[in-house]
Design a protein around this motif. Structure first.
Motif, PDB file in Angstrom:
ATOM      1  N   UNK A 274       0.813  -1.221   0.000  1.00 26.18           N
ATOM      2  CA  UNK A 274       0.000   0.000   0.000  1.00 26.18           C
ATOM      3  C   UNK A 274       0.843   1.267   0.000  1.00 26.18           C
ATOM      4  N   UNK A 275       0.225   2.332  -0.451  1.00 26.46           N
ATOM      5  CA  UNK A 275       0.855   3.652  -0.447  1.00 26.46           C
ATOM      6  C   UNK A 275       0.186   4.463   0.660  1.00 26.46           C
ATOM      7  N   UNK A 276       0.997   4.987   1.575  1.00 22.50           N
ATOM      8  CA  UNK A 276       0.490   5.776   2.688  1.00 22.50           C
ATOM      9  C   UNK A 276       0.851   7.239   2.485  1.00 22.50           C
ATOM     10  N   UNK A 277      -0.071   8.113   2.854  1.00 17.25           N
ATOM     11  CA  UNK A 277       0.161   9.555   2.772  1.00 17.25           C
ATOM     12  C   UNK A 277       0.610  10.042   4.152  1.00 17.25           C
ATOM     13  N   UNK A 278       1.715  10.776   4.173  1.00 15.22           N
ATOM     14  CA  UNK A 278       2.242  11.361   5.408  1.00 15.22           C
ATOM     15  C   UNK A 278       2.271  12.870   5.269  1.00 15.22           C
ATOM     16  N   UNK A 279       2.173  13.568   6.403  1.00 17.83           N
ATOM     17  CA  UNK A 279       2.257  15.029   6.417  1.00 17.83           C
ATOM     18  C   UNK A 279       2.892  15.465   7.733  1.00 17.83           C
ATOM     19  N   UNK A 280       3.792  16.414   7.638  1.00 14.69           N
ATOM     20  CA  UNK A 280       4.457  16.959   8.818  1.00 14.69           C
ATOM     21  C   UNK A 280       3.569  18.031   9.441  1.00 14.69           C
ATOM     22  N   UNK A 281       3.305  17.909  10.733  1.00 15.33           N
ATOM     23  CA  UNK A 281       2.471  18.895  11.431  1.00 15.33           C
ATOM     24  C   UNK A 281       3.244  20.184  11.716  1.00 15.33           C
ATOM     25  N   UNK A 282       4.573  20.112  11.680  1.00 15.25           N
ATOM     26  CA  UNK A 282       5.390  21.292  11.974  1.00 15.25           C
ATOM     27  C   UNK A 282       5.571  22.181  10.741  1.00 15.25           C
ATOM     28  N   UNK A 283       6.024  21.590   9.623  1.00 12.25           N
ATOM     29  CA  UNK A 283       6.335  22.405   8.442  1.00 12.25           C
ATOM     30  C   UNK A 283       5.334  22.254   7.305  1.00 12.25           C
TER      31      UNK A 283
ATOM     32  N   UNK B 144      11.964  16.596   5.623  1.00  8.52           N
ATOM     33  CA  UNK B 144      12.200  17.988   5.233  1.00  8.52           C
ATOM     34  C   UNK B 144      12.791  18.818   6.378  1.00  8.52           C
ATOM     35  N   UNK B 145      12.125  18.783   7.532  1.00  6.10           N
ATOM     36  CA  UNK B 145      12.587  19.630   8.642  1.00  6.10           C
ATOM     37  C   UNK B 145      13.287  18.851   9.751  1.00  6.10           C
ATOM     38  N   UNK B 146      13.161  17.518   9.768  1.00  7.59           N
ATOM     39  CA  UNK B 146      13.835  16.680  10.766  1.00  7.59           C
ATOM     40  C   UNK B 146      13.117  16.586  12.098  1.00  7.59           C
TER      41      UNK B 146
ATOM     42  N   UNK C   6       5.998  13.842  11.827  1.00  6.89           N
ATOM     43  CA  UNK C   6       5.544  13.268  10.558  1.00  6.89           C
ATOM     44  C   UNK C   6       4.433  12.276  10.880  1.00  6.89           C
ATOM     45  N   UNK C   7       3.219  12.546  10.459  1.00  7.44           N
ATOM     46  CA  UNK C   7       2.056  11.717  10.808  1.00  7.44           C
ATOM     47  C   UNK C   7       1.407  11.119   9.567  1.00  7.44           C
TER      48      UNK C   7
END
Length: 102
Positions: free
Chosen positions: A2-11, A31-33, A37-38
């Protein structure tokens, strides 16, 4: 896989990641370290197309045969039997348009 979508809550960085189900969830943003990342909840990635397998199946029309055998060995149909009554008499003839000769 499967392909999962992730998004950083900080940047706000977003990325789709191809992972096995057994792989651990990613937490560090590439990206920001930061450890924010959720995994995102997304819609299913497939569509059912065509004439339909649910909407049109057995809607109206006659239902499928039950597969029950009749005494003669033929498969019984669930359609109602035709009446053996004679056909209805034709409607009365329309009055003739000829004139009577007086």
């Amino acid at each position: 896989m499967p392909i999962y979508a992730y998004r950083c809550e900080a940047c706000g960085f977003a990325k789709d990641v191809l992972q096995k189900i057994s792989d651990p969830q990613l937490t560090v943003c590439p990206e920001c370290g930061k450890d924010s990342f959720k995994k995102q909840l997304t819609a299913a990635g497939f569509q059912l197309k065509g004439s339909g397998w649910y909407v049109t199946d057995f809607r109206g029309g006659t239902p499928p045969a039950t597969g029950v055998s009749s005494p003669s060995g033929a498969i019984a149909s669930s359609a109602p039997a035709k009446s053996e009554a004679p056909a209805a008499a034709p409607a009365a003839a329309a009055p003739s348009s000829t004139t009577k000769g007086d």
